[in-house]
Motif scaffolding. Structure first.
Motif, PDB file in Angstrom:
ATOM      1  N   MET A   1       0.847  -1.190   0.000  1.00 38.95           N
ATOM      2  CA  MET A   1       0.000   0.000   0.000  1.00 38.95           C
ATOM      3  C   MET A   1       0.888   1.247   0.000  1.00 38.95           C
ATOM      4  N   THR A   2       0.586   2.188  -0.900  1.00 36.27           N
ATOM      5  CA  THR A   2       1.401   3.386  -1.054  1.00 36.27           C
ATOM      6  C   THR A   2       0.824   4.554  -0.249  1.00 36.27           C
ATOM      7  N   VAL A   3       1.633   5.619  -0.174  1.00 38.55           N
ATOM      8  CA  VAL A   3       1.183   6.830   0.511  1.00 38.55           C
ATOM      9  C   VAL A   3      -0.045   7.412  -0.178  1.00 38.55           C
ATOM     10  N   TRP A   4      -0.014   7.422  -1.519  1.00 39.27           N
ATOM     11  CA  TRP A   4      -1.132   8.004  -2.258  1.00 39.27           C
ATOM     12  C   TRP A   4      -2.408   7.197  -2.065  1.00 39.27           C
ATOM     13  N   GLU A   5      -2.287   5.906  -1.928  1.00 36.40           N
ATOM     14  CA  GLU A   5      -3.464   5.080  -1.660  1.00 36.40           C
ATOM     15  C   GLU A   5      -4.061   5.426  -0.302  1.00 36.40           C
ATOM     16  N   ILE A   6      -3.212   5.692   0.677  1.00 41.48           N
ATOM     17  CA  ILE A   6      -3.705   6.079   1.999  1.00 41.48           C
ATOM     18  C   ILE A   6      -4.395   7.443   1.931  1.00 41.48           C
ATOM     19  N   VAL A   7      -3.823   8.367   1.144  1.00 43.34           N
ATOM     20  CA  VAL A   7      -4.447   9.682   0.975  1.00 43.34           C
ATOM     21  C   VAL A   7      -5.828   9.533   0.336  1.00 43.34           C
ATOM     22  N   LEU A   8      -5.922   8.675  -0.680  1.00 45.27           N
ATOM     23  CA  LEU A   8      -7.207   8.460  -1.341  1.00 45.27           C
ATOM     24  C   LEU A   8      -8.210   7.801  -0.395  1.00 45.27           C
ATOM     25  N   ILE A   9      -7.738   6.889   0.435  1.00 39.79           N
ATOM     26  CA  ILE A   9      -8.611   6.282   1.435  1.00 39.79           C
ATOM     27  C   ILE A   9      -9.131   7.352   2.386  1.00 39.79           C
ATOM     28  N   GLY A  10      -8.223   8.247   2.805  1.00 35.98           N
ATOM     29  CA  GLY A  10      -8.636   9.336   3.688  1.00 35.98           C
ATOM     30  C   GLY A  10      -9.685  10.224   3.048  1.00 35.98           C
ATOM     31  N   ALA A  11      -9.504  10.540   1.764  1.00 37.95           N
ATOM     32  CA  ALA A  11     -10.477  11.378   1.058  1.00 37.95           C
ATOM     33  C   ALA A  11     -11.824  10.679   0.947  1.00 37.95           C
ATOM     34  N   ALA A  12     -11.792   9.384   0.663  1.00 45.60           N
ATOM     35  CA  ALA A  12     -13.047   8.640   0.556  1.00 45.60           C
ATOM     36  C   ALA A  12     -13.772   8.580   1.896  1.00 45.60           C
ATOM     37  N   LEU A  13     -13.017   8.320   2.954  1.00 42.78           N
ATOM     38  CA  LEU A  13     -13.629   8.261   4.282  1.00 42.78           C
ATOM     39  C   LEU A  13     -14.175   9.619   4.709  1.00 42.78           C
ATOM     40  N   ALA A  14     -13.572  10.694   4.220  1.00 45.93           N
ATOM     41  CA  ALA A  14     -13.957  12.037   4.660  1.00 45.93           C
ATOM     42  C   ALA A  14     -15.223  12.553   3.996  1.00 45.93           C
ATOM     43  N   MET A  15     -15.722  11.874   2.969  1.00 47.81           N
ATOM     44  CA  MET A  15     -16.830  12.419   2.203  1.00 47.81           C
ATOM     45  C   MET A  15     -18.081  12.665   3.051  1.00 47.81           C
ATOM     46  N   ASP A  16     -18.412  11.729   3.930  1.00 46.72           N
ATOM     47  CA  ASP A  16     -19.583  11.926   4.789  1.00 46.72           C
ATOM     48  C   ASP A  16     -19.354  13.079   5.762  1.00 46.72           C
ATOM     49  N   ALA A  17     -18.136  13.174   6.301  1.00 45.72           N
ATOM     50  CA  ALA A  17     -17.816  14.280   7.204  1.00 45.72           C
ATOM     51  C   ALA A  17     -17.883  15.612   6.469  1.00 45.72           C
ATOM     52  N   VAL A  18     -17.467  15.643   5.209  1.00 42.45           N
ATOM     53  CA  VAL A  18     -17.536  16.872   4.421  1.00 42.45           C
ATOM     54  C   VAL A  18     -18.985  17.300   4.228  1.00 42.45           C
ATOM     55  N   ALA A  19     -19.848  16.339   3.915  1.00 46.54           N
ATOM     56  CA  ALA A  19     -21.258  16.668   3.711  1.00 46.54           C
ATOM     57  C   ALA A  19     -21.880  17.218   4.990  1.00 46.54           C
ATOM     58  N   VAL A  20     -21.549  16.594   6.133  1.00 49.71           N
ATOM     59  CA  VAL A  20     -22.072  17.083   7.408  1.00 49.71           C
ATOM     60  C   VAL A  20     -21.500  18.461   7.721  1.00 49.71           C
ATOM     61  N   SER A  21     -20.225  18.683   7.393  1.00 49.77           N
ATOM     62  CA  SER A  21     -19.600  19.990   7.607  1.00 49.77           C
ATOM     63  C   SER A  21     -20.277  21.066   6.777  1.00 49.77           C
ATOM     64  N   MET A  22     -20.612  20.742   5.549  1.00 54.74           N
ATOM     65  CA  MET A  22     -21.320  21.688   4.698  1.00 54.74           C
ATOM     66  C   MET A  22     -22.680  22.035   5.288  1.00 54.74           C
ATOM     67  N   ALA A  23     -23.371  21.021   5.811  1.00 50.20           N
ATOM     68  CA  ALA A  23     -24.668  21.268   6.441  1.00 50.20           C
ATOM     69  C   ALA A  23     -24.515  22.184   7.652  1.00 50.20           C
ATOM     70  N   SER A  24     -23.460  21.981   8.429  1.00 50.62           N
ATOM     71  CA  SER A  24     -23.206  22.839   9.590  1.00 50.62           C
ATOM     72  C   SER A  24     -22.932  24.269   9.153  1.00 50.62           C
ATOM     73  N   GLY A  25     -22.154  24.432   8.083  1.00 50.52           N
ATOM     74  CA  GLY A  25     -21.868  25.768   7.577  1.00 50.52           C
ATOM     75  C   GLY A  25     -23.107  26.466   7.062  1.00 50.52           C
ATOM     76  N   MET A  26     -24.008  25.714   6.441  1.00 54.45           N
ATOM     77  CA  MET A  26     -25.234  26.301   5.919  1.00 54.45           C
ATOM     78  C   MET A  26     -26.145  26.797   7.033  1.00 54.45           C
ATOM     79  N   THR A  27     -26.203  26.050   8.127  1.00 55.46           N
ATOM     80  CA  THR A  27     -27.078  26.447   9.229  1.00 55.46           C
ATOM     81  C   THR A  27     -26.481  27.581  10.055  1.00 55.46           C
ATOM     82  N   GLN A  28     -25.163  27.809   9.927  1.00 65.13           N
ATOM     83  CA  GLN A  28     -24.501  28.894  10.660  1.00 65.13           C
ATOM     84  C   GLN A  28     -23.613  29.678   9.696  1.00 65.13           C
ATOM     85  N   PRO A  29     -24.217  30.480   8.802  1.00 62.68           N
ATOM     86  CA  PRO A  29     -23.431  31.158   7.764  1.00 62.68           C
ATOM     87  C   PRO A  29     -22.438  32.171   8.294  1.00 62.68           C
ATOM     88  N   HIS A  30     -22.581  32.592   9.552  1.00 61.10           N
ATOM     89  CA  HIS A  30     -21.646  33.573  10.120  1.00 61.10           C
ATOM     90  C   HIS A  30     -20.682  32.914  11.117  1.00 61.10           C
TER      91      HIS A  30
END
Length: 205
Positions: A1-30
Motif C-alpha cells: 500500500m502506497t502513501v497516495w493510496e492512503i491519501v485516497l482512502i482518507g479522502a473517501a472516508l472524509a466524504m460523509d464528514a464533508v457533507a455534514v460539515s457543509m450542512a453545519s456551515g449552511m445552518t450557521q453562515p456567520h
C-alpha cells in the motif's frame, strides 16, 4: 500500500464528514474560523482514532462492528437530522410570530454550547464508523505487503485529509447559507438524514 493510496482512502472516508460539515456551515453562515476548526478537528480526530481501534482490535471486533455500523450510523444521523429539522421549524414559527407581534425586533438565536458539543460528537462517531474496517484493511496490507510507515502515521494522514476537506466543506456551506439561510436548517437536517440512509443502504448491500 502506497502513501497516495492512503491519501485516497482518507479522502473517501472524509466524504460523509464533508457533507455534514457543509450542512453545519449552511445552518450557521456567520460561523467563525475557530468553530469551523473545531468541527473539522473533531471529524479529523475520529477519522484518526477509528482506524487505530480497528487495527489493534483485529478482525473479530471489526466483523461485529461491520454488522451494526450501518444501523448505528443511520440512527445517529437520523436523530440529529430530525432534531435539526424540528428545531428549524420551531424557530421559523417563533420568528414569524415575533414578526407579527414586534416587527421592529430582529430575533437573535443564541447557540447552546452543550447541544453543539453533543451533536458534534455524535456526528463524529456516526461519520467515522466505516474507518474501523479500514483499520483492519491496514492490518491486512501490513501483513501482505507492508505499509509505507507506521499505522499511527497512516491514521494521521487520514485525519489530516479529513480536517482539510471538512474545513473546506464548512466554508462552502457558509457561502451557500448566506444565500439560502431561510431553509438552511431544513436542508441541513435533510442532508444528515440522507447520509444516514445512504450509509444504511451501503451497509445492507
Amino acid at each position: 500500500m502506497t502513501v497516495w493510496e492512503i491519501v485516497l482512502i482518507g479522502a473517501a472516508l472524509a466524504m460523509d464528514a464533508v457533507a455534514v460539515s457543509m450542512a453545519s456551515g449552511m445552518t450557521q453562515p456567520h460561523m467563525g474560523m475557530g468553530r469551523a476548526s473545531v468541527i473539522a478537528g473533531t471529524f479529523a480526530l475520529f477519522q484518526f482514532a477509528m482506524p487505530l481501534i480497528g487495527y489493534y482490535c483485529g478482525y473479530a471486533f471489526s466483523a461485529l462492528v461491520a454488522r451494526i455500523a450501518p444501523w448505528l450510523s443511520f440512527a445517529l444521523l437520523s436523530l440529529i437530522g430530525g432534531k435539526m429539522i424540528a428545531d428549524c421549524v420551531q424557530e421559523m414559527r417563533e420568528e414569524a410570530r415575533c414578526a407579527r407581534l414586534c416587527p421592529m425586533l430582529v430575533p437573535r438565536v443564541v447557540p447552546r454550547r452543550a447541544t453543539f458539543a453533543g451533536r458534534l460528537l455524535a456526528q463524529g462517531v456516526a461519520t467515522s464508523l466505516d474507518a474501523l474496517a479500514v483499520g483492519v484493511t491496514l492490518l491486512a496490507a501490513q501483513t501482505a505487503q507492508g505499509l509505507p510507515f507506521h499505522v499511527a502515521a497512516c491514521a494521521a494522514v487520514i485525519g489530516a485529509v479529513t480536517f482539510v476537506l471538512s474545513f473546506a466543506g464548512v466554508q462552502i456551506g457558509k457561502k451557500a447559507g448566506d444565500k439560502f439561510s431561510g431553509a438552511a436548517g431544513l436542508f441541513g437536517g435533510a442532508v444528515l438524514v440522507a447520509i444516514g440512509i445512504k450509509l444504511l443502504a451501503e451497509g445492507l448491500m
